[in-house]
Design an enzyme around this catalytic site. Structure first.
Site, PDB file in Angstrom:
ATOM      1  CG  PHE A 103      16.209  30.583 -59.203  1.00 15.91           C
ATOM      2  CD1 PHE A 103      16.207  30.435 -57.224  1.00 15.91           C
ATOM      3  CD2 PHE A 103      15.355  31.640 -60.015  1.00 15.91           C
ATOM      4  CE1 PHE A 103      14.745  30.997 -57.464  1.00 15.91           C
ATOM      5  CE2 PHE A 103      15.135  32.529 -58.807  1.00 15.91           C
ATOM      6  CZ  PHE A 103      14.779  32.131 -57.667  1.00 15.91           C
TER       7      PHE A 103
ATOM      8  N   GLY B 246      17.521  36.274 -52.033  1.00 20.12           N
ATOM      9  CA  GLY B 246      16.696  36.089 -51.284  1.00 20.12           C
ATOM     10  C   GLY B 246      16.034  34.735 -50.612  1.00 20.12           C
TER      11      GLY B 246
ATOM     12  N   PRO C 243      13.211  27.789 -38.949  1.00 16.69           N
ATOM     13  CG  PRO C 243      11.956  26.842 -37.664  1.00 16.69           C
ATOM     14  CD  PRO C 243      13.338  27.953 -37.837  1.00 16.69           C
TER      15      PRO C 243
ATOM     16  N   GLY D 295      21.762  22.784 -45.635  1.00 16.81           N
ATOM     17  CA  GLY D 295      21.272  23.721 -46.433  1.00 16.81           C
ATOM     18  C   GLY D 295      20.351  23.375 -47.639  1.00 16.81           C
TER      19      GLY D 295
ATOM     20  N   GLY E 216      18.358  25.155 -50.505  1.00 10.41           N
ATOM     21  CA  GLY E 216      17.751  25.832 -51.698  1.00 10.41           C
ATOM     22  C   GLY E 216      17.698  25.093 -52.509  1.00 10.41           C
ATOM     23  CD  GLU E 217      20.786  24.551 -55.983  1.00 12.36           C
ATOM     24  OE1 GLU E 217      21.612  24.337 -57.088  1.00 12.36           O
ATOM     25  OE2 GLU E 217      22.177  24.746 -54.686  1.00 12.36           O
TER      26      GLU E 217
HETATM   27 MO1  MOS Z   1      22.599  27.356 -58.004  1.00 14.13          MO
HETATM   28  S1  MOS Z   1      21.942  26.093 -59.803  1.00 14.13           S
HETATM   29  O1  MOS Z   1      23.967  26.296 -57.528  1.00 14.13           O
HETATM   30  O2  MOS Z   1      22.707  28.916 -58.114  1.00 14.13           O
END
Ligand code: MOS
Length: 736
Positions: A258, A494, A629, A699, A701-702
Site C-alpha cells: 500500500f 496481493g 471480476p 487499474g 487498486g486505490e
Molecule cells: Mo501505492 S500508495 O501507489 O503503493
C-alpha cells in the site's frame, strides 16, 4: 477459443499461498544465515551521547554490533521513484551519526547466530541520550514551516500570495491554479469555509518489512518485502557503492504494501552492510512497533477548503490549502521531500472557473511520511467532499444533484478532454442500487427505534497511470503442445498480478490459462515499474499484448487465430519476444486519463453512546475495462474497507512529551476487523478506455478508498446533525 478476460478467474497462485509454498521475503533459509535485530532510539529528538555495546558484544552468539561509530561507509541513496535511482524511506542513511530525529530511529544493529540471541543482546545495548522536546503536532508553533519547491518529480507552479487565515502561508506550491479565485470568492453569493483534519495513517500491511541479504563473489542478493524490486536494487547499489548489475532483489510474493514498500528501508541497507562485513547471509525483520515507528505513513493533515457557489449550487471558486507533516530536515537533501498531492484532485474534480491551491509542510520529529494508498486522493476527497456536503446542506440541494450540477465534462482550467469518463453513470447506478431516492434530507429524520440512520455519499477518483513495463513472452513446444512463460520484474503484492498476467497472455496467444507460467518480482527479469499508483495491470497488460503481436507477426499468425499450431508448424523449439509499454502519468498532450466513482454509505448511530456502525456501502466505479471480476471486487471492496478505517478508526497517536507512538502496534492502532465491515456492494461501468491501452484497463487498486471518509462523515451528519471535521470519527466526537 473462449476468451478469459472478463471471466471471474481464481488466483493461479492461490494453491501455493494456502499451502504455504509462496515464499515471502523472511522465509528464505540460507546456509549460515545470521539474524539481525534493530535497536531503536527511545527519544524522538536529540543526540546519542554515549552508546555502550560491550555487554551486547560479549553475549552468546553475537557476531556483530553496528552503531554510528563503527558502521563504515555508505553511499547516499537518491530520491527518485524510478528503477535508475530508487528511493530511501528515510533520506538519511541508517546509523549516519549521533542525531536522533524520531522515536525508534535505528541506533544499532545487533547480529547473532540465532534470532533469540540477537534479541537478547539487543537489550544489552546501553544508550545515553541528550533529549530535546520533540515536535509532534501540526499546530506546534515551534515547528518549522516550509513551502515545498517541488513535489513528486511533477512540475508544479510556484506562486506567492498574501497570507490570509491561520492555516494560510506566504509561499505556496500551487497546482493547476486558474481564474481569479479571490475575486470570485468575494463575489460568491454563498461560501463554505472549513478546515478538515486527519492524523497520521499507517499502511499496516500484514507482512512486516523484511530483508535477507547475502553476498557471493561481490554480488549482493536481497530477498526483500518490496513492491519495487528495480527501485530497491538501485537504492541498495547506491548505498553499497556497487554497480546495479551487481545487485539482485527478489520478491516473488509480498504480503501487502500500500505504498509503504516502494522505498528502501534502513533495515535492508543494514542487512546488506552486515552481510558484507560478516561474509554470511543476514536477515532483518522489523517488529510490528518498528513498522509503525520507522516506516512511512500518510501524513497528518489539515486542509482548508473554501467553496464559493451560486444559489443553484454551481461552483464559482474553490480554494484548497493543505498543511501536511514532514520530517525535521537535519541535513538531508530537500529534493527528498514528500508532498501529499492533494491538489491534483481538487483542481479537476468539478467544473469550476476559479481555483487556487497552496501547500505547506510542518517539520516534526516523526518518521518521514510518504506514499499510502491513494496518496493525495484519499485526503483530498475527505476534505473536498465533506465541504461539498456542507454546501448541499446550506443550499438544500440533494448531494447527488449538487455533484451532477458541477460535473466536469472536460478538465477545468485547461479544458483538456478526459479519455473516457462515465461519472454521471456512476452517480445514477450507485443511487439506484442504494435506494437514494428514499432519503429524507432532514438530519435526524430517519430512525430505527432509537437508532439514528444516516445516508451520505461522495465522489471517488484516481488517475490512470502507466509507469512502464518490459515483458518477455516465450512460447515453447512441449509434447505436441505449446506452453508460454511471461516474465517481468513487477511484483504481485496481493493484487492478483500473477493471475491477470496469465489471463492476458492466454487471450493474446489463444492458449488456455493453465498453459501459461508467470515469473514476477525479480530484478533478473525484464524491468518493470513499482506495484504502485494502481498502474501495473495497465503497464504489464499493454506490453503483453504488444509482445504477442510481435510473435504473431513473426510467425505470420492472424490476430485472432490461436498461436499453438503456428509454433508447432514453424519447427522452432521456442520463440520469444519482448515489448515495453510507455509511461503515461495521468495524461498525454491530448487526453486526461482519470477514473471516477460514486460511493454511498448508510450509518446507524446510537445517540446515547455515540457508537457508529456502518450498515452498508454501495460503490460504482468507472475504471476502464475490468479484466478479472473476482480481483476487481477484491480490490474495490478492499479499498472501501480502508476508507472505513480512515473514517472511523485509524490514527497514529504520539506522546506529546516524548514523541513516541503510543498506539504503534496492532492492539492499539485500530483497523477494521470483520465485525466492523458491513455488506459492501461494489460494481463497475466496464467501459474500456482504449486510448489508454489496447485492453482499455485503467487499474483499481486505490480508487476504492477515495470518498469513503467524506461519505461516512456526511452520513453521520445526516443521522445526528453533528458535523465532524476531524478524523477519525470516534464516538466521543458525537458526545458533546
Ligand atoms: Mo501505492 S500508495 O501507489 O503503493
Amino acid at each position: 477459443m473462449p476468451r478469459v478476460i472478463g471471466q471471474p478467474t481464481s488466483r493461479i497462485d492461490a494453491r501455493r499461498k494456502v499451502t504455504g509454498r509462496a515464499d515471502y521475503a523472511a522465509e528464505a533459509l540460507l546456509p549460515g544465515m545470521a539474524h539481525g535485530v534493530l535497536v531503536g532510539a527511545t527519544i524522538a529528538s536529540g543526540r546519542v551521547e554515549a552508546i555502550d555495546t560491550t555487554a551486547a558484544e560479549r553475549a552468546p552468539g553475537v557476531v556483530l554490533v553496528l552503531t554510528h561509530r563503527n558502521r563504515g561507509r555508505l553511499g547516499a541513496m537518491p530520491s527518485g521513484l524510478d528503477w535508475t535511482t530508487g528511493q530511501a524511506l528515510d533520506p538519511r542513511p541508517p546509523l549516519a551519526d549521533d542525531h536522533v530525529r524520531y522515536h525508534g530511529q535505528y541506533v544499532a544493529l545487533v547480529v547473532a547466530d540465532t534470532l533469540e540471541q540477537a534479541q537478547h543482546a539487543a537489550r544489552l545495548v546501553a544508550v545515553r541520550y541528550q533529549e530535546q522536546p520533540p515536535l509532534v503536532a501540526l499546530d506546534d508553533p515551534r515547528a518549522p514551516r516550509v513551502a515545498p519547491e517541488a513535489a513528486l518529480g511533477v512540475p508544479l507552479r510556484i506562486e506567492r500570495s498574501a497570507p490570509v487565515a491561520p492555516l494560510d502561508i506566504d509561499v505556496d506550491v500551487a497546482c493547476g491554479d486558474h481564474g481569479d479565485c479571490r475575486g470570485a470568492l468575494a463575489a460568491a453569493p454563498v461560501t463554505v469555509d472549513h478546515t478538515y483534519t486527519s492524523p497520521a495513517e499507517h499502511a499496516t500491511a500484514m507482512e512486516p518489512h523484511a530483508a535477507i541479504a547475502s553476498w557471493t563473489d561481490g554480488e549482493l542478493v536481497v530477498h526483500s518485502s518490496t513492491q519495487y524490486v528495480g527501485g530497491e536494487r538501485a537504492a541498495l547499489a547506491a548505498a553499497m557503492e556497487v554497480p546495479v548489475e551487481r545487485v539482485r532483489v527478489v520478491a516473488p510474493f509480498v504480503g501487502g504494501m500500500f505504498g509503504s514498500k516502494i522505498a528502501t528501508g534502513g533495515h535492508a541497507v543494514l542487512a546488506a552492510l552486515a552481510a558484507r562485513q560478516l561474509g554470511r547471509p543476514v536477515k532483518v525483520v522489523l517488529t510490528r512497533p518498528q513498522v509503525f515507528a520507522t516506516v512511512t505513513h500518510r501524513p497528518a493533515s489539515a486542509q482548508r477548503i473554501t467553496l464559493g457557489a451560486g444559489p443553484d449550487g454551481r461552483l464559482q471558486a474553490i480554494r484548497h490549502h493543505t498543511v501536511t507533516q514532514s520530517l525535521v530536515e537535519d541535513g538531508y537533501p530537500d529534493d527528498n521531500e514528500y508532498v501529499e498531492p492533494t491538489t491534483f484532485t481538487s483542481r479537476m474534480l468539478y467544473a469550476c472557473p476559479n481555483y487556487e491551491s497552496a501547500h505547506e509542510l510542518v517539520r516534526l520529529n516523526q518518521m518521514k511520511p510518504g506514499w499510502v494508498r491513494a496518496p493525495g486522493e484519499a485526503l483530498c476527497t475527505w476534505a473536498l467532499e465533506s465541504a461539498m456536503d456542507e454546501l448541499a446542506c446550506r443550499l438544500g440541494i440533494d448531494p447527488v444533484e449538487l455533484r451532477r450540477r458541477n460535473h466536469a465534462a472536460v478538465r477545468p482550467g485547461d479544458g483538456k478532454p478526459f479519455s473516457s469518463k462515465h461519472l454521471l453513470a456512476c452517480y445514477d447506478r450507485g443511487a439506484e442500487r442504494f435506494g437514494w431516492a428514499q432519503r429524507d434530507p432532514r438530519p435526524g429524520s430517519m430512525r430505527d427505534g432509537d437508532v439514528r440512520i444516516g445516508w451520505g455519499m461522495a465522489t471517488a477518483t484516481y488517475p490512470g497511470l502507466r509507469l512502464g513495463a518490459t515483458v518477455r513472452l516465450r512460447v515453447e513446444r512441449l509434447d505436441g503442445s505449446v506452453t508460454a512463460t511471461v516474465s517481468t520484474a513487477g511484483a504481485d503484492v496481493g493484487q492478483g498480478l500473477y493471475t491477470v498476467v496469465a489471463m492476458t497472455a492466454a487471450d493474446a496467444l489463444g492458449l488456455p490459462v493453465e498453459l501459461i507460467s508467470v515469473e514476477l518480482g525479480d530484478t533478473r527479469l525484464p524491468p518493470c515499474a513499482q506495484a504502485g499508483g494502481s498502474n501495473l495491470t495497465a503497464s504489464v497488460a499493454s506490453a503483453i499484448v504488444d509482445a504477442a503481436g510481435e510473435l504473431r507477426r513473426r510467425l505470420g499468425v492472424a490476430p485472432d487465430a490461436p498461436f499453438a499450431d503456428a509454433v508447432l508448424a514453424s519447427g522452432e523449439a521456442a520463440v520469444e519476444a519482448e515489448a515495453t509499454s510507455t509511461v503515461i502519468v495521468g495524461e498525454t498532450d491530448r487526453l486526461v486519463f482519470q477514473s471516477f466513482g460514486a460511493v454511498f454509505v448508510e450509518v446507524r448511530v446510537d445517540p446515547d453512546l455515540g457508537r457508529i456502525r456502518v450498515a452498508r456501502v454501495v460503490g460504482v466505479y468507472d475504471v476502464g475495462r475490468v479484466l478479472n471480476p473476482l480481483a476487481a471486487r477484491n480490490q474495490l471492496a478492499g479499498g472501501v474497507v480502508w476508507g472505513l478505517g480512515q473514517a472511523l478508526l485509524e490514527g497514529l497517536a504520539y506522546d506529546p512529551v516524548h514523541g513516541q507512538p503510543i498506539n504503534g502496534d496492532l492492539a492499539g492502532y485500530l483497523v477494521p476487523v470483520h465485525a466492523d465491515i458491513p455488506a459492501i456492494d461494489v460494481g463497475w461501468i466496464d467501459a474500456p478506455d482504449l486510448d489508454f491501452n489496447p485492453l482499455g484497463v485503467r487499474g483499481m487498486g486505490e480508487i476504492g478508498i477515495t470518498g469513503v471518509a467524506a461519505a461516512v462523515a456526511s452520513a453521520v451528519h445526516h443521522a445526528t446533525g453533528v458535523r465532524v471535521r476531524d478524523l477519525p470519527i470516534s464516538p466521543e466526537r458525537l458526545l458533546g
